[in-house]
Design an enzyme around this catalytic site. Sequence first.
Site, PDB file in Angstrom:
ATOM      1  N   ARG A  36       0.832  -1.224   0.000  1.00 29.94           N
ATOM      2  CA  ARG A  36       0.000   0.000   0.000  1.00 29.94           C
ATOM      3  C   ARG A  36       0.858   1.264   0.000  1.00 29.94           C
ATOM      4  O   ARG A  36       0.427   2.325  -0.480  1.00 29.94           O
ATOM      5  CB  ARG A  36      -0.940  -0.030   1.223  1.00 29.94           C
ATOM      6  N   ILE A  62      -7.217   7.761  -0.077  1.00 31.03           N
ATOM      7  CA  ILE A  62      -7.075   6.321  -0.311  1.00 31.03           C
ATOM      8  C   ILE A  62      -7.968   5.671   0.748  1.00 31.03           C
ATOM      9  O   ILE A  62      -7.971   6.098   1.904  1.00 31.03           O
ATOM     10  CB  ILE A  62      -5.594   5.880  -0.175  1.00 31.03           C
ATOM     11  N   SER A  63      -8.755   4.676   0.351  1.00 32.99           N
ATOM     12  CA  SER A  63      -9.715   4.080   1.291  1.00 32.99           C
ATOM     13  C   SER A  63      -9.012   3.303   2.387  1.00 32.99           C
ATOM     14  O   SER A  63      -7.849   2.918   2.268  1.00 32.99           O
ATOM     15  CB  SER A  63     -10.657   3.137   0.549  1.00 32.99           C
ATOM     16  N   GLN A  64      -9.795   3.036   3.441  1.00 30.04           N
ATOM     17  CA  GLN A  64      -9.326   2.212   4.556  1.00 30.04           C
ATOM     18  C   GLN A  64      -9.142   0.775   4.061  1.00 30.04           C
ATOM     19  O   GLN A  64     -10.029   0.233   3.397  1.00 30.04           O
ATOM     20  CB  GLN A  64     -10.416   2.281   5.625  1.00 30.04           C
ATOM     21  N   PRO A  65      -8.010   0.146   4.349  1.00 31.31           N
ATOM     22  CA  PRO A  65      -7.744  -1.206   3.838  1.00 31.31           C
ATOM     23  C   PRO A  65      -8.843  -2.224   4.138  1.00 31.31           C
ATOM     24  O   PRO A  65      -9.185  -3.019   3.260  1.00 31.31           O
ATOM     25  CB  PRO A  65      -6.437  -1.594   4.533  1.00 31.31           C
TER      26      PRO A  65
END
Length: 215
Positions: A36, A62-65
């Site tokens: 990431r 960037i989205s939360q994993p």
Amino acid sequence: MTDADRAESIMRFIYALRSKGVTDANVLRAMERIDRAAFLRGIFADRAYEDTPLPIACGQTISQPSVVALMTEALEISPRDKVLEVGTGSGYQAAILSQLARRVYTVERHRTLVAEARRAFDALGLSNITCLASDGSFGLPEQAPFDRILVTAAAEDTPGPLKQQLRVGGVMVVPVGQSDTVQSLIRVRRLEKGFDYEELRPVRFVPLLEGMAKD
Ligand code: SAH
């Protein structure tokens, strides 16, 4: 970061994903394989393995994993699938999809983000992703139909043009609701006749906007 530190933080990262309900082994393997940090800049790259959204260029995130993993799981991808993602952002979600699908098309309204995502895909050698600058609210008619469609920005309703670009038997996952409040993650299946809708979980995404951005 030393190799040992990195291995340790990836181990914790995968553990955190499992504890948030991610169970699909193929999805977990993809999350383990894709770095990431390659999709983040400067000080934020050091926080790549925290389960939190982070800022990227053009005022986007960037989205939360764990959300990336759960949305990927909800798509039920098969190795032969052609997938469309709307809202490339950093490119991280597209990179995860690329590990599970045959081919990924991803579109973004900010040209700057398209250029940065393409650089990251090249650096990681991800050759089955095509990243294009375009308004994804109209889908990508020239490549339709798609087996799977993932929208990573919130629509006010399930977008009609995207539903039409789903193959019969295909699946779309899309956050639906008024922007800035909590939205519902919806799974849409295209049947022989009509569509089936399932509400999966509450999520929070930036809104799906019409037209190209200036940057
Ligand atoms: N999937 C991304 C995060 C998505 S953030 C990641 O993995 O990092 C949502 C993105 O959707 C933003 O970058 C925003 O610019 C983009 N977006 C919003 N409306 C859009 C539209 N109509 N067409 C294409 N991209 C859009």
